[in-house]
Structures are given as structure tokens and as C-alpha cells.
Scaffold this active site. Structure first.
Site, PDB file in Angstrom:
ATOM      1  N   HIS A  84       0.865  -1.191   0.000  1.00 54.26           N
ATOM      2  CA  HIS A  84       0.000   0.000   0.000  1.00 54.26           C
ATOM      3  C   HIS A  84       0.899   1.238   0.000  1.00 54.26           C
ATOM      4  O   HIS A  84       1.026   1.934   1.007  1.00 54.26           O
ATOM      5  CB  HIS A  84      -0.909  -0.001   1.225  1.00 54.26           C
ATOM      6  CG  HIS A  84      -1.940  -1.078   1.227  1.00 54.26           C
ATOM      7  ND1 HIS A  84      -3.207  -0.899   0.726  1.00 54.26           N
ATOM      8  CD2 HIS A  84      -1.889  -2.363   1.660  1.00 54.26           C
ATOM      9  CE1 HIS A  84      -3.900  -2.025   0.848  1.00 54.26           C
ATOM     10  NE2 HIS A  84      -3.109  -2.932   1.418  1.00 54.26           N
ATOM     11  N   LYS A  87      -0.614   4.591   1.238  1.00 48.66           N
ATOM     12  CA  LYS A  87      -0.830   4.794   2.668  1.00 48.66           C
ATOM     13  C   LYS A  87       0.475   4.977   3.444  1.00 48.66           C
ATOM     14  O   LYS A  87       0.468   5.443   4.587  1.00 48.66           O
ATOM     15  CB  LYS A  87      -1.558   3.583   3.277  1.00 48.66           C
ATOM     16  CG  LYS A  87      -3.012   3.392   2.875  1.00 48.66           C
ATOM     17  CD  LYS A  87      -3.585   2.201   3.617  1.00 48.66           C
ATOM     18  CE  LYS A  87      -5.080   2.037   3.368  1.00 48.66           C
ATOM     19  NZ  LYS A  87      -5.352   1.529   2.010  1.00 48.66           N
ATOM     20  N   GLU A 237     -10.291 -10.378   6.342  1.00 41.89           N
ATOM     21  CA  GLU A 237      -9.248  -9.961   7.287  1.00 41.89           C
ATOM     22  C   GLU A 237      -9.885  -9.832   8.670  1.00 41.89           C
ATOM     23  O   GLU A 237     -10.106  -8.750   9.193  1.00 41.89           O
ATOM     24  CB  GLU A 237      -8.614  -8.647   6.832  1.00 41.89           C
ATOM     25  CG  GLU A 237      -7.292  -8.362   7.492  1.00 41.89           C
ATOM     26  CD  GLU A 237      -6.570  -7.180   6.880  1.00 41.89           C
ATOM     27  OE1 GLU A 237      -5.504  -6.826   7.412  1.00 41.89           O
ATOM     28  OE2 GLU A 237      -7.062  -6.595   5.893  1.00 41.89           O
TER      29      GLU A 237
END
Length: 442
Positions: A84, A87, A237
Site C-alpha cells: 500500500h 498509505k 481480514e
């Protein structure tokens, strides 16, 4: 012949003698391996390309500069299939308040709303790429948060960085949003258009158990098939055994006879299923041709976290069982220095080292190095990455470790990274370079 790392290759033609390489990563079926799955070879490099990989001592090493690696493990540059970058490194300005998954979601959403400008996203993504490059990564797939105006900000940045980093890191992007957003036709048009304009023929989202899950999956599979996209999902998740969207994805793939590649990330709750349920799901995943990537460091950080209570499980998926069922399995970095994972540096050597501990990959098969090399490279459609083969690029990671125990006992901070046979500068970027982006009031 130069012994050890006293001198490093400074040209694109040389010989690396007594290199110990994982047999599972070498395109040479005739090489015998030891009990660790390693084989001792001499590697000839000419004009930046691997010319030969032969058993150590077979060929003469006198005709060009030669370096005796003294049995040190040599890897190809590695492949990070789940990250990611958009992020990354926001922790200093937006921490996770309690280390929980929900805390991460809310913190990232608040930071994205406030701070994710073109300049901010580009600076942090490039910082991450510089880290990965220095550690020896050759290819990265990053998820791109694709909600509202962020679509128009982050995807052009990805396209610019992909062009700028060509030849150093192959960069792919996959959209990320919650499965419920699939019902918004305007949103899906915007995402599809962004992928077509700036992406890599990839579509994906986060799946979880909602009443409309089957219909939403039908929509996303239909869009993928209409546009020739592969699929990449964040899946289950959670530590709730009732989270079984992986099975729903497999059902949808079989229902649509989907012929593209599918990657499912996380799949944490699979490890908590009853044996009969797990066996059924594994069979469907294998039949559907779905590959699975585990994110061991991030999931151990987030899963089963409760204040004042010691976690009872490691948070990772049933990776051994998936592999035994014939499912292609991988491990990857996931998040770095953000609310989903406060640590990490996009270092796949660290991922393999920690993944071996967390997932107990030792005392198991001898080909787990493929999980950060050939397997993700194949999934990403990058056949020249993550392998050692004659005619392939001499993009290598050289270490002093002579077996996996030495390799995993230390971080291999002194590794050497070669691109086209030449050692690169492995200086890591300083976190201070991002200070101008970190407000203290967040």
C-alpha cells in the site's frame, strides 16, 4: 579472484564463484540441491545478463573479473505482490489509536480526507519505492485507495511513478474500496476508467460478509471479464469464522468460468474454520485457480488484538494447507509505517525472515523462497523477475549467509544488490525527508 565482498562488481561482466542459490529459483533442472534446497554454483555475467549457471568449479573463471562468494546465498531481486504505497509513512501524523483494525480504518480515512494531495501521495509513494529498491525489490503491486476524488489524485501519480521507475522497479496498481461500493454504478465507471487510463488491467476490492455479496461479486466479475482485467481482493481480514467471502469469490469465479488471474490477500479467518469447512473452501479455491498471499507481519500486528489481553493466534491464513491443496501461495509486505502496520520498510528479506517464524515455514518444504520471487512474478505476469536464469538479467542480491539458519539469524543488512551485474548504492532514504508532510495536529 577476489574473495568475499572486499571488492564489488563495477562492470556488467564478471563471474560470481561459489554462490549458493535456492534451487527452486534457478532455471536449471540438472543442479542438485542440499538439505536446505540450496545448490552451489558459479554464475557468469556478460553485459549485464546471466550467461551461465553451472555447478561450482566446472568452468574456468580466469577470463574476466571473478568474485568468490564463499558459499554466500544469492537471490534474484524479489517481487512484492501486496503493498500500500499510497498509505505508507503517515504514522507520524495519524497513528492508530488502539492498534485495532477498526482504529486503522478510521485513522486512514481521516488522513486521506485531510492530507492526500498529489504532492503528499507522490512524495510518500516515491519514498517507499526508494526503500524497496535499496533492499533489492524488482517489482511491486500496490493497492490504490479508490474512493471519490482520490481516484483522480492517486491514479495519475501511480502512472507517473511507473514511468519514472521503469527499469528499476516494475510497478502495478490495483484499486481498493469496500465491496458495497460496487452497487454504485458511477463509482465503478470512475474506477474502471482510471484503471484503463493509468493502470494494469487490474480490478479489486475488500470483501466481507454483506447480504449483497453474491450480487456484488457478479458485478465485479462481469466488469473484469468485459475489460480483460485480472482480479485482486482483500479477503476476510478477520478472526470471525463466519467470514467466508473467500468461498464466495471461488463460487463466483467458477460460476462465471473466469479465465483471468485472481489473487486473494489476507484470508485470515480461513485458519479458524472447522476442518470440514476448511477442506471444502480449499477445494473450491484450488478449482477456481485462485492464488493467495499472506501478509504475516501486518496480520500478526492487527489480528486478535484486545486491550489488556495477550493474543491467542498469529492472525495469518492457513498457508501450509493452501499450498498442499495446490493453491499458489505468496507472502508480501502489506503496509508500512501507517495505522494498519506501524513498522516495516518494504524489505522482502525481512518479510521472508519474519514470515518463516510467524508461519513456521521451516521444517517444511524447501521452496518457500518462491513465495517472494517466482510465484508472485508469475501472478503479476512478469516472467523475467524473481528467478535466476540464463539469458535473464543479472539482477541479484548477494549475502554472506551460507545457509538459511545464518540467513534468518541476522537481517542481512550488509547485502549487496546488483542490477545488470553492477552494485547499486543501497543508501536508504532518511525519514526526515518526509517531515514537511507531517503535521503535529493530526
Amino acid at each position: 579472484m577476489t574473495t568475499g565482498f572486499a571488492a564489488l562488481p563495477n562492470s556488467t561482466s564478471c563471474r560470481l564463484a561459489n554462490a549458493r542459490v535456492p534451487a527452486c529459483l534457478v532455471d536449471a533442472a540438472s543442479l542438485a540441491s542440499d538439505r536446505d534446497g540450496l545448490t552451489l554454483v558459479d554464475i557468469a555475467i556478460g553485459d549485464g545478463v546471466i550467461e551461465s549457471i553451472l555447478p561450482a568449479g566446472v568452468a574456468s573463471l580466469e577470463e574476466c573479473p571473478s568474485f568468490d562468494l564463499d558459499g554466500g546465498i544469492v537471490l534474484p531481486r524479489l517481487v512484492d505482490v501486496h503493498t500500500h504505497l499510497d498509505k505508507g509513512h503517515i504514522w507520524p501524523r495519524r497513528r492508530n489509536p488502539d492498534g485495532s483494525f477498526m482504529g486503522a480504518l478510521s485513522s486512514v480515512a481521516a488522513d486521506r480526507e485531510t492530507n492526500w494531495t498529489t504532492r503528499d501521495v507522490r512524495s510518500r509513494m516515491e519514498f517507499g519505492l526508494r526503500c524497496a529498491f535499496a533492499h533489492g525489490t524488482s517489482a511491486i503491486r500496490t493497492h490504490i485507495d479508490s474512493l471519490g476524488p482520490q481516484i483522480g489524485i492517486s491514479w495519475p501519480v501511480l502512472a507517473e511513478l511507473r514511468a519514472e521507475w521503469a527499469g528499476r522497479i516494475a510497478l502495478q496498481g490495483s484499486p481498493l474500496f469496500g465491496i458495497e461500493a460496487v452497487a454504485d454504478a458511477a463509482h465503478m465507471r470512475a474506477v474502471t476508467d482510471a484503471v484503463k487510463a493509468h493502470g494494469d488491467r487490474l480490478l479489486g476490492c475488500v470483501t466481507y460478509m454483506i447480504p449483497e455479496l453474491e450480487a456484488a461479486l457478479d458485478t465485479i466479475f462481469r466488469i473484469a471479464m468485459e475489460n480483460g482485467f485480472d482480479l485482486d481482493f482483500h479477503v476476510d481480514e478477520s478472526n470471525d469464522p463466519a467470514a467466508r467471502s473467500l468461498e464466495s469469490i471461488a463460487d463466483a469465479a467458477l460460476r462465471h468460468r473466469f479465465s483471468g488471474r485472481i489473487l486473494a490477500g489476507h484470508c485470515c479467518s480461513l485458519a479458524l474454520q472447522q476442518p470440514t469447512d476448511e477442506a471444502r473452501i480449499l477445494a473450491k479455491v484450488a478449482e477456481a485457480g485462485i492464488a493467495v498471499v499472506s501478509l504475516p507481519m501486518c496480520n500478526m500486528y492487527l489480528q486478535d488484538r484486545q486491550a489488556g489481553r495477550t493474543p491467542r493466534w498469529r492472525g495469518v491464513t492457513a498457508l501450509h494447507e493452501l499450498k498442499a491443496a495446490g493453491v499458489p501461495v505468496m507472502i508480501a509486505s502489506d503496509n508500512t509505517r501507517d495505522p494498519f502496520y506501524a513498522y516495516g520498510d518494504l524489505d522482502l528479506v525481512e518479510v521472508l525472515r519474519e514470515g518463516t517464524r510467524i508461519l513456521q515455514l521451516d521444517h517444511s518444504d524447501r521452496d518457500w523462497a518462491a513465495a517472494i520471487a517466482t510465484t508472485p512474478a508469475a501472478l503479476m505476469g512478469l516472467p523475467d523477475h524473481g528467478r535466476l536464469g540464463v539469458g535473464g538479467p543479472a539482477d541479484l542480491i548477494l549475502t554472506r549467509a551460507r545457509d538459511w539458519i545464518e540467513f534468518f539469524a541476522r537481517p542481512q543488512a550488509e547485502r549487496t544488490v546488483l542490477i545488470s551485474g553492477k552494485a547499486i548504492d543501497r543508501t536508504l532514504p532518511d525519514y526526515r525527508e518526509l517531515d514537511h508532510l507531517m503535521s503535529t495536529d493530526a
